[in-house]
Write a protein that holds these residues in place. Structure first.
Motif, PDB file in Angstrom:
ATOM      1  N   GLY A  66       0.990  -1.287  -0.180  1.00  0.00           N
ATOM      2  CA  GLY A  66      -0.211   0.545   0.313  1.00  0.00           C
ATOM      3  C   GLY A  66       0.830   1.395   0.048  1.00  0.00           C
ATOM      4  N   ALA A  67       0.216   2.601   0.590  1.00  0.00           N
ATOM      5  CA  ALA A  67       1.131   3.392   0.612  1.00  0.00           C
ATOM      6  C   ALA A  67       2.385   3.702   1.087  1.00  0.00           C
ATOM      7  CB  ALA A  67      -0.030   4.509   1.363  1.00  0.00           C
ATOM      8  N   ALA A  68       2.543   2.837   2.581  1.00  0.00           N
ATOM      9  CA  ALA A  68       3.761   2.406   3.097  1.00  0.00           C
ATOM     10  C   ALA A  68       4.558   1.845   2.574  1.00  0.00           C
ATOM     11  CB  ALA A  68       3.102   1.823   4.665  1.00  0.00           C
ATOM     12  N   ASP A 122       1.895  -8.828  -1.422  1.00  0.00           N
ATOM     13  CA  ASP A 122       0.745  -8.582  -1.091  1.00  0.00           C
ATOM     14  C   ASP A 122      -0.538  -8.642  -2.274  1.00  0.00           C
ATOM     15  OD1 ASP A 122      -1.535  -6.518  -1.581  1.00  0.00           O
ATOM     16  OD2 ASP A 122      -0.057  -4.995  -0.582  1.00  0.00           O
ATOM     17  N   GLN A 161      -6.326   5.894  -1.499  1.00  0.00           N
ATOM     18  CA  GLN A 161      -7.292   6.163  -0.631  1.00  0.00           C
ATOM     19  C   GLN A 161      -7.510   7.820  -0.319  1.00  0.00           C
ATOM     20  OE1 GLN A 161      -7.362   3.285   2.466  1.00  0.00           O
ATOM     21  NE2 GLN A 161      -5.689   2.292   1.411  1.00  0.00           N
ATOM     22  N   ALA A 166       0.366 -12.697   3.650  1.00  0.00           N
ATOM     23  CA  ALA A 166       1.340 -12.898   4.860  1.00  0.00           C
ATOM     24  C   ALA A 166       0.438 -13.836   5.452  1.00  0.00           C
ATOM     25  CB  ALA A 166       2.017 -11.796   5.442  1.00  0.00           C
ATOM     26  N   LYS A 197     -15.892  14.664   6.590  1.00  0.00           N
ATOM     27  CA  LYS A 197     -15.355  15.589   4.991  1.00  0.00           C
ATOM     28  C   LYS A 197     -16.370  15.050   4.315  1.00  0.00           C
ATOM     29  CE  LYS A 197     -10.412  14.340   5.269  1.00  0.00           C
ATOM     30  NZ  LYS A 197      -9.395  13.735   4.658  1.00  0.00           N
ATOM     31  N   ASP A 220      -0.800   2.503   9.006  1.00  0.00           N
ATOM     32  CA  ASP A 220      -1.933   2.565   9.785  1.00  0.00           C
ATOM     33  C   ASP A 220      -1.657   1.284  10.651  1.00  0.00           C
ATOM     34  OD1 ASP A 220      -3.317   4.427   8.113  1.00  0.00           O
ATOM     35  OD2 ASP A 220      -4.245   3.046   7.429  1.00  0.00           O
ATOM     36  N   SER A 258      -2.650   8.312   8.692  1.00  0.00           N
ATOM     37  CA  SER A 258      -2.800   9.449   7.176  1.00  0.00           C
ATOM     38  C   SER A 258      -1.246   8.536   6.078  1.00  0.00           C
ATOM     39  CB  SER A 258      -2.803  10.339   7.309  1.00  0.00           C
ATOM     40  OG  SER A 258      -1.707  11.690   8.026  1.00  0.00           O
ATOM     41  N   ALA A 259      -1.733   8.820   4.709  1.00  0.00           N
ATOM     42  CA  ALA A 259      -0.233   9.149   3.963  1.00  0.00           C
ATOM     43  C   ALA A 259       0.266   9.834   4.138  1.00  0.00           C
ATOM     44  CB  ALA A 259      -1.239   8.898   2.824  1.00  0.00           C
ATOM     45  N   ALA A 260      -0.009  10.503   4.918  1.00  0.00           N
ATOM     46  CA  ALA A 260       1.145  12.165   5.134  1.00  0.00           C
ATOM     47  C   ALA A 260       1.848  11.941   6.004  1.00  0.00           C
ATOM     48  CB  ALA A 260       0.009  13.324   5.546  1.00  0.00           C
ATOM     49  N   LYS A 262      -5.139  19.657  -2.021  1.00  0.00           N
ATOM     50  CA  LYS A 262      -5.991  18.255  -2.024  1.00  0.00           C
ATOM     51  C   LYS A 262      -6.008  17.625  -3.584  1.00  0.00           C
ATOM     52  CE  LYS A 262      -7.889  15.207  -0.074  1.00  0.00           C
ATOM     53  NZ  LYS A 262      -8.262  14.045   0.061  1.00  0.00           N
TER      54      LYS A 262
END
Ligand SMILES: Cc1cc2nc3c(=O)[nH]c(=O)nc-3n(C[C@H](O)[C@H](O)[C@H](O)COP(=O)(O)OP(=O)(O)OC[C@H]3O[C@@H](n4cnc5c(N)ncnc54)[C@H](O)[C@@H]3O)c2cc1C
Length: 415
Positions: free
Chosen positions: A14-16, A39, A47, A82, A172, A303, A312-314, A387
């Motif tokens: 994923g993002a990480a 994965d 996302q 995994a 949001k 996460d 967050s992805a940030a 954004k």
């Protein structure tokens, strides 16, 4: 450990996982790293844009890329899940009943959505006006529901107790929806509720006070301490248990025409067989070095970990350089760095053309990256453009490509 050829296994693409793999490869001048990403997913989603998709402001197809296209050149991809981690043997068990060895392991399989934790939700999600931006399977249904709203309808936007990813996402979509209804001249005749199990709009008062004003401006009723425990799609009834407050434990029911659910989120089940986790199932890592507390050659980010930052992805963007540097330090026999400061970000879409760019680190310290362009709690049109247009480019073309240099947040900000 093989001399000069270190096996690095990453659980989760994923993002990480992709960011760490790409970044390690940028540091791979001596060809020291033999990197495998595990994965099972064929697709990778951006996302953070799901909020915009649900609000009808972003094309769903643009949130999706094939996993194959994102695995960085020089890394291998094992399309398996995994199923266990065996830290005493330095191996990971896989869904094809084989084991893979590692010298260093990076654990980042994100969070799983548990629809069945809320009674009735699994049966009705994706129909009967019950939608969620949290899943690629249902996010487009949010926008479908919103377009069907008519005068006199009731809308609920629900937020469970933390932890869950992107703590701002449940509200949001409330603002994007309210602004849409305003444009359609339906807002005044509809009844909008933000039902949160918490006692205020956001964890940090600095933003919570401003967000309460945004909700008031749209006439969104703030139902604090309301924890969604049951959804009956056929009768369109939502049941809440009051958590905290004067009426603690009381059960209340509302009918709805549209309900946006944020599912309970848990760490993937395979981790629960391991001794890497705390009681709640999160991978225990040092909050600044991201090193696993029992096994020094294991790191965790994203996460799935115990770090008390906003999921967050940030946050991943700032965690990845710490993990990469620390793997390098260990290989070079140096001490690990405690360089991750808890940075996370939450671009709060307060309308269909403005964003309040919340950025903060451990201790609730406000750390805006560009306060000279937009103060953190100001609703900014420029930040909306960031954004919608800027951050997706930053994600796909910069972060997932392993670039690490970004504008640095201001650590001593005051306003
Ligand atoms: C609606 C919504 C809005 C959001 N808004 C924002 C925002 O505005 N800003 C922001 O910064 N963040 C936002 N986020 C949060 C952000 O998307 C996540 O924090 C980020 O994706 C976390 O990265 P991760 O790699 O830990 O997990 P993920 O990106 O979820 O990736 C986990 C990967 O692990 C894989 N995996 C799972 N189980 C296994 C297994 N057993 N074996 C191997 N692989 C496995 C999965 O297939 C997946 O590819 C939002 C999220 C949502 C849902």
């Amino acid at each position: 450990m093989a001399e000069n050829n270190y096996k690095i296994v990453i659980i989760g693409g994923g993002a990480a996982g992709i960011t760490v793999a790409a970044s390690l490869l940028r540091h791979n001048a001596g060809k020291q790293f033999d990197i495998t990403v595990i994965d099972p997913a064929s697709e990778h989603y951006y996302q953070p844009a799901f909020t915009l998709v649900g609000g009808g402001c972003f094309n769903f197809e643009k949130t999706k890329r094939s996993m194959k296209s994102l695995i960085p050149k020089g890394a291998k991809w094992l399309q398996e899940a995994a199923t266990n981690i065996n830290p005493e043997d330095n191996t990971v068990s896989l869904s094809n009943n084989t084991d893979i060895e590692y010298d260093y392991l990076v654990v980042c399989p994100g969070l799983a959505l548990d629809w069945s934790a809320t009674e009735g939700l699994a049966e009705t999600i994706g129909k009967n006006g019950v939608c969620s931006n949290y899943s690629p399977d249902y996010v487009q249904y949010t926008w479908e529901c919103l377009q069907k709203i008519k005068s006199g309808d009731t809308l609920f936007f629900c937020q469970p107790p933390l932890p869950f990813k992107c703590p701002g996402a449940p509200q949001k979509i409330a603002y994007l929806s309210a602004d849409y209804l305003k444009q359609k001249k339906l807002l005044e005749s509809c009844d909008l509720h933000f039902a949160t199990s918490g006692p205020k709009m956001f964890g940090l008062d600095y933003f919570a006070i401003s967000l309460a004003k945004v909700a008031d401006r749209y006439g969104i009723e703030k139902n604090f301490h309301h924890h969604l425990i049951k959804v009956d799609g056929d009768s369109k009834t939502a049941t809440f248990e009051l958590m905290g407050g004067d009426n603690q434990g009381e059960i209340v029911e509302f009918t709805f025409d549209m309900l946006h659910a944020t599912p309970v989120q848990r760490t993937p089940a395979f981790l629960h067989n391991t001794d890497l986790i705390n009681e709640a199932g999160y991978v225990e890592v040092h909050q600044n070095s991201l090193q696993q507390l029992k096994y020094p050659n294991i790191f965790g980010l994203g996460d799935v970990t115990t770090t008390p930052n906003s999921k967050s992805a940030a946050a991943v963007r700032k965690q990845s350089p710490t993990v990469v540097q620390n793997i390098k330090n260990m290989i070079d026999g140096k001490a690990v760095e405690e360089s991750y400061n808890g940075y996370g970000s939450c671009p709060l879409t307060t309308s269909r053309s403005t964003v309040m760019m919340a950025e903060f680190m451990y201790g609730g310290v406000i750390t805006p990256t560009m306060p000279y362009i937009a103060k953190p709690r100001v609703e900014s049109k420029l930040m909306w453009r960031a954004k919608k247009f800027g951050l997706p480019i930053l994600y796909w073309d910069y972060m997932l490509k392993g670039y690490e240099k970004f504008f640095e947040p201001k650590l001593n900000y005051k306003d």
